[in-house]
Design an enzyme around this catalytic site. Structure first.
Site, PDB file in Angstrom:
ATOM      1  N   GLY A 125       0.837  -1.206   0.000  1.00 44.55           N
ATOM      2  CA  GLY A 125       0.000   0.000   0.000  1.00 44.55           C
ATOM      3  C   GLY A 125       0.861   1.242   0.000  1.00 44.55           C
ATOM      4  N   SER A 178       2.557   4.862   1.009  1.00 44.16           N
ATOM      5  CA  SER A 178       3.168   5.395   2.221  1.00 44.16           C
ATOM      6  C   SER A 178       2.064   6.070   3.045  1.00 44.16           C
ATOM      7  CB  SER A 178       4.242   6.421   1.826  1.00 44.16           C
ATOM      8  OG  SER A 178       4.762   7.032   2.975  1.00 44.16           O
ATOM      9  N   GLY A 179       2.019   5.769   4.322  1.00 38.95           N
ATOM     10  CA  GLY A 179       1.005   6.362   5.198  1.00 38.95           C
ATOM     11  C   GLY A 179      -0.315   5.615   5.226  1.00 38.95           C
ATOM     12  N   SER A 180      -0.399   4.493   4.504  1.00 38.07           N
ATOM     13  CA  SER A 180      -1.670   3.751   4.465  1.00 38.07           C
ATOM     14  C   SER A 180      -1.880   2.913   5.726  1.00 38.07           C
ATOM     15  CB  SER A 180      -1.740   2.870   3.212  1.00 38.07           C
ATOM     16  OG  SER A 180      -0.666   1.951   3.191  1.00 38.07           O
ATOM     17  N   GLY A 181      -0.831   2.754   6.518  1.00 38.73           N
ATOM     18  CA  GLY A 181      -0.969   2.010   7.781  1.00 38.73           C
ATOM     19  C   GLY A 181      -0.316   0.634   7.776  1.00 38.73           C
ATOM     20  N   LYS A 182       0.561   0.380   6.812  1.00 42.02           N
ATOM     21  CA  LYS A 182       1.196  -0.943   6.695  1.00 42.02           C
ATOM     22  C   LYS A 182       1.947  -1.327   7.976  1.00 42.02           C
ATOM     23  CE  LYS A 182       3.784   0.246   3.159  1.00 42.02           C
ATOM     24  NZ  LYS A 182       3.384   1.662   3.090  1.00 42.02           N
ATOM     25  N   THR A 211       1.780  -0.045  10.964  1.00 41.76           N
ATOM     26  CA  THR A 211       0.905  -0.084  12.147  1.00 41.76           C
ATOM     27  C   THR A 211       0.149  -1.408  12.193  1.00 41.76           C
ATOM     28  OG1 THR A 211       0.663   2.308  11.917  1.00 41.76           O
ATOM     29  CG2 THR A 211      -0.893   1.202  13.375  1.00 41.76           C
ATOM     30  N   SER A 216       5.938  -1.900  -2.162  1.00 45.96           N
ATOM     31  CA  SER A 216       5.918  -2.845  -3.289  1.00 45.96           C
ATOM     32  C   SER A 216       4.895  -2.402  -4.347  1.00 45.96           C
ATOM     33  CB  SER A 216       5.663  -4.276  -2.811  1.00 45.96           C
ATOM     34  OG  SER A 216       4.707  -4.362  -1.791  1.00 45.96           O
ATOM     35  N   ASP A 225      11.019   0.087   5.332  1.00 43.15           N
ATOM     36  CA  ASP A 225      11.816   1.171   5.915  1.00 43.15           C
ATOM     37  C   ASP A 225      12.986   0.611   6.743  1.00 43.15           C
ATOM     38  OD1 ASP A 225      11.496   3.892   5.584  1.00 43.15           O
ATOM     39  OD2 ASP A 225       9.696   4.026   6.811  1.00 43.15           O
TER      40      ASP A 225
HETATM   41  N1  LIG Z   1      10.542   8.088  -3.241  1.00 40.66           N
HETATM   42  C1  LIG Z   1       9.950   7.423  -2.256  1.00 40.66           C
HETATM   43  N2  LIG Z   1       8.792   6.732  -2.493  1.00 40.66           N
HETATM   44  C2  LIG Z   1       8.199   6.057  -1.508  1.00 40.66           C
HETATM   45  N3  LIG Z   1       8.674   5.978  -0.229  1.00 40.66           N
HETATM   46  C3  LIG Z   1       9.814   6.641   0.061  1.00 40.66           C
HETATM   47  C4  LIG Z   1      10.487   7.385  -0.932  1.00 40.66           C
HETATM   48  N4  LIG Z   1      11.599   7.954  -0.368  1.00 40.66           N
HETATM   49  C5  LIG Z   1      11.606   7.557   0.918  1.00 40.66           C
HETATM   50  N5  LIG Z   1      10.545   6.776   1.187  1.00 40.66           N
HETATM   51  C6  LIG Z   1      10.349   6.119   2.491  1.00 40.66           C
HETATM   52  O1  LIG Z   1      10.681   4.745   2.285  1.00 40.66           O
HETATM   53  C7  LIG Z   1       9.639   3.904   2.673  1.00 40.66           C
HETATM   54  C8  LIG Z   1       9.282   2.936   1.550  1.00 40.66           C
HETATM   55  O2  LIG Z   1      10.208   1.906   1.451  1.00 40.66           O
HETATM   56  P1  LIG Z   1       9.795   0.512   0.834  1.00 40.66           P
HETATM   57  O3  LIG Z   1      10.986  -0.352   0.930  1.00 40.66           O
HETATM   58  O4  LIG Z   1       8.541   0.050   1.475  1.00 40.66           O
HETATM   59  O5  LIG Z   1       9.486   0.912  -0.697  1.00 40.66           O
HETATM   60  S1  LIG Z   1       9.395  -0.022  -1.980  1.00 40.66           S
HETATM   61  O6  LIG Z   1       8.617  -1.224  -1.629  1.00 40.66           O
HETATM   62  O7  LIG Z   1      10.751  -0.371  -2.410  1.00 40.66           O
HETATM   63  O8  LIG Z   1       8.711   0.789  -3.010  1.00 40.66           O
HETATM   64  C9  LIG Z   1       8.434   4.758   2.955  1.00 40.66           C
HETATM   65  O9  LIG Z   1       7.939   4.232   4.169  1.00 40.66           O
HETATM   66  P2  LIG Z   1       6.374   4.048   4.478  1.00 40.66           P
HETATM   67  O10 LIG Z   1       5.875   5.457   4.672  1.00 40.66           O
HETATM   68  O11 LIG Z   1       6.376   3.240   5.736  1.00 40.66           O
HETATM   69  O12 LIG Z   1       5.709   3.343   3.346  1.00 40.66           O
HETATM   70  C10 LIG Z   1       8.968   6.171   3.071  1.00 40.66           C
HETATM   71  O13 LIG Z   1       9.116   6.498   4.430  1.00 40.66           O
HETATM   72  N1  LIG Z   2      -6.288   2.029  10.965  1.00 37.29           N
HETATM   73  C1  LIG Z   2      -5.838   3.266  11.154  1.00 37.29           C
HETATM   74  N2  LIG Z   2      -6.675   4.272  11.449  1.00 37.29           N
HETATM   75  C2  LIG Z   2      -6.223   5.520  11.603  1.00 37.29           C
HETATM   76  N3  LIG Z   2      -4.928   5.883  11.538  1.00 37.29           N
HETATM   77  C3  LIG Z   2      -4.042   4.922  11.257  1.00 37.29           C
HETATM   78  C4  LIG Z   2      -4.441   3.572  11.040  1.00 37.29           C
HETATM   79  N4  LIG Z   2      -3.336   2.846  10.769  1.00 37.29           N
HETATM   80  C5  LIG Z   2      -2.305   3.705  10.812  1.00 37.29           C
HETATM   81  N5  LIG Z   2      -2.706   4.945  11.110  1.00 37.29           N
HETATM   82  C6  LIG Z   2      -1.873   6.141  11.226  1.00 37.29           C
HETATM   83  O1  LIG Z   2      -1.446   6.460   9.907  1.00 37.29           O
HETATM   84  C7  LIG Z   2      -0.092   6.885   9.904  1.00 37.29           C
HETATM   85  C8  LIG Z   2       0.723   6.044   8.940  1.00 37.29           C
HETATM   86  O2  LIG Z   2       0.790   4.716   9.434  1.00 37.29           O
HETATM   87  P1  LIG Z   2       2.029   3.797   9.094  1.00 37.29           P
HETATM   88  O3  LIG Z   2       1.741   2.472   9.741  1.00 37.29           O
HETATM   89  O4  LIG Z   2       3.306   4.465   9.435  1.00 37.29           O
HETATM   90  O5  LIG Z   2       1.881   3.673   7.503  1.00 37.29           O
HETATM   91  P2  LIG Z   2       2.874   3.073   6.428  1.00 37.29           P
HETATM   92  O6  LIG Z   2       3.738   2.044   7.104  1.00 37.29           O
HETATM   93  O7  LIG Z   2       1.981   2.481   5.374  1.00 37.29           O
HETATM   94  O8  LIG Z   2       3.658   4.245   5.917  1.00 37.29           O
HETATM   95  C9  LIG Z   2       0.384   6.808  11.356  1.00 37.29           C
HETATM   96  O9  LIG Z   2       0.322   8.101  11.911  1.00 37.29           O
HETATM   97  C10 LIG Z   2      -0.594   5.880  12.011  1.00 37.29           C
HETATM   98  O10 LIG Z   2      -0.779   6.166  13.376  1.00 37.29           O
END
Ligand SMILES: Nc1ncnc2c1ncn2[C@@H]1O[C@H](COP(=O)(O)OS(=O)(=O)O)[C@@H](OP(=O)(O)O)[C@H]1O
Ligand SMILES: Nc1ncnc2c1ncn2[C@@H]1O[C@H](COP(=O)(O)OP(=O)(O)O)[C@@H](O)[C@H]1O
Length: 204
Positions: free
Chosen positions: A34, A36-40, A42, A108, A64
């Site tokens: 999903g 970034s920020g989708s909650g993976k 968490t 991914s 990460d």
């Molecule tokens: N350009 C760019 N695009 C997306 N994400 C970025 C980028 N640069 C840094 N980050 C940070 O790296 C985390 C994603 O790493 P991943 O290994 O999950 O990415 S991937 O599967 O290889 O696409 C991602 O973490 P999550 O927010 O937890 O998803 C970001 O914090």
């Molecule tokens: N089910 C949920 N409902 C509301 N907020 C959530 C939920 N899951 C995660 N969050 C919040 O969303 C933000 C991103 O979560 P995070 O797990 O770091 O996402 P990802 O790993 O996909 O980047 C965090 O601030 C987290 O507290």
């Protein structure tokens, strides 16, 4: 690509089935994809906690985190993302072979990379979980301020902003966060745990 020649597989009398019996569970990978920020991360943690409380052994491979070590040489260009995903899938395969329930949480973004991971596993052992959370929700959360930087052009090729994300066309589980209904990470984890229970992964 394959530079290993003259090698042979060495078998051991203690096998995956033996380890599974010891652990009273079946090794598999739960692949959480999903934006970034989708909650993976968490949900990965909530799932690990929920299973730990039931006496099940899990291990999280978070994109990460793995990028801090094993994959520290990889960038975010498409080929490097593919290699990041390939390596994490191979590590997840080792964990699954150890009898562990491995939880991989990484963006991914490409379908073909995720399908290549699936192909590494026996039927059923690759459980793809899609965090179906709209971009605007992820962007509003922006816990690391990365979307803001990407919109300002300070981070290039950011998934969802100026780099693609291909949602699964068919996957085992979809966890949705849409509209006004708020689904907690714990509730999402319980959905995955019910799936594992139904499919017999929580027993040897
Ligand atoms: N350009 C760019 N695009 C997306 N994400 C970025 C980028 N640069 C840094 N980050 C940070 O790296 C985390 C994603 O790493 P991943 O290994 O999950 O990415 S991937 O599967 O290889 O696409 C991602 O973490 P999550 O927010 O937890 O998803 C970001 O914090
Ligand atoms: N089910 C949920 N409902 C509301 N907020 C959530 C939920 N899951 C995660 N969050 C919040 O969303 C933000 C991103 O979560 P995070 O797990 O770091 O996402 P990802 O790993 O996909 O980047 C965090 O601030 C987290 O507290």
């Amino acid at each position: 690509m394959d530079n290993s020649a003259n090698i042979a597989w060495h078998k051991c009398s203690v096998e995956k089935l033996d380890r599974q019996q010891l652990l009273k569970q079946k090794g598999c990978v739960i692949w959480i994809t999903g934006l970034s920020g989708s909650g993976k991360s968490t949900v990965a943690c909530a799932l690990s906690q929920g299973l730990h409380m039931r006496g099940k052994l899990t291990y999280i491979l978070d994109g990460d985190n793995v990028r801090h070590g094993l994959n520290r040489d990889l960038s975010f260009k498409a080929e490097d993302r593919a290699e990041n995903i390939r390596r994490i899938a191979e590590v997840a395969k080792l964990f699954a072979d150890a009898g562990i329930i491995c939880i991989a949480s990484l963006i991914s973004p490409y379908r073909k990379d995720r399908d290549a991971c699936r192909a590494l596993f026996p039927e059923g052992d690759f459980i793809e979980v899609y965090m179906d959370v709209p971009l605007h929700v992820c962007e509003n959360r922006d816990p690391k301020g990365l979307y803001k930087l990407a919109r300002a052009g300070k981070i290039k090729s950011f998934t969802g902003v100026d780099d693609p994300y291909e949602p699964p066309l068919k996957c085992e589980i979809v966890l949705q966060q849409k509209g006004g209904d708020c689904v907690s990470p714990g509730e999402m984890a319980e959905t995955v745990i019910s799936y594992l229970e139904d499919k017999g992964y929580l027993q040897a």
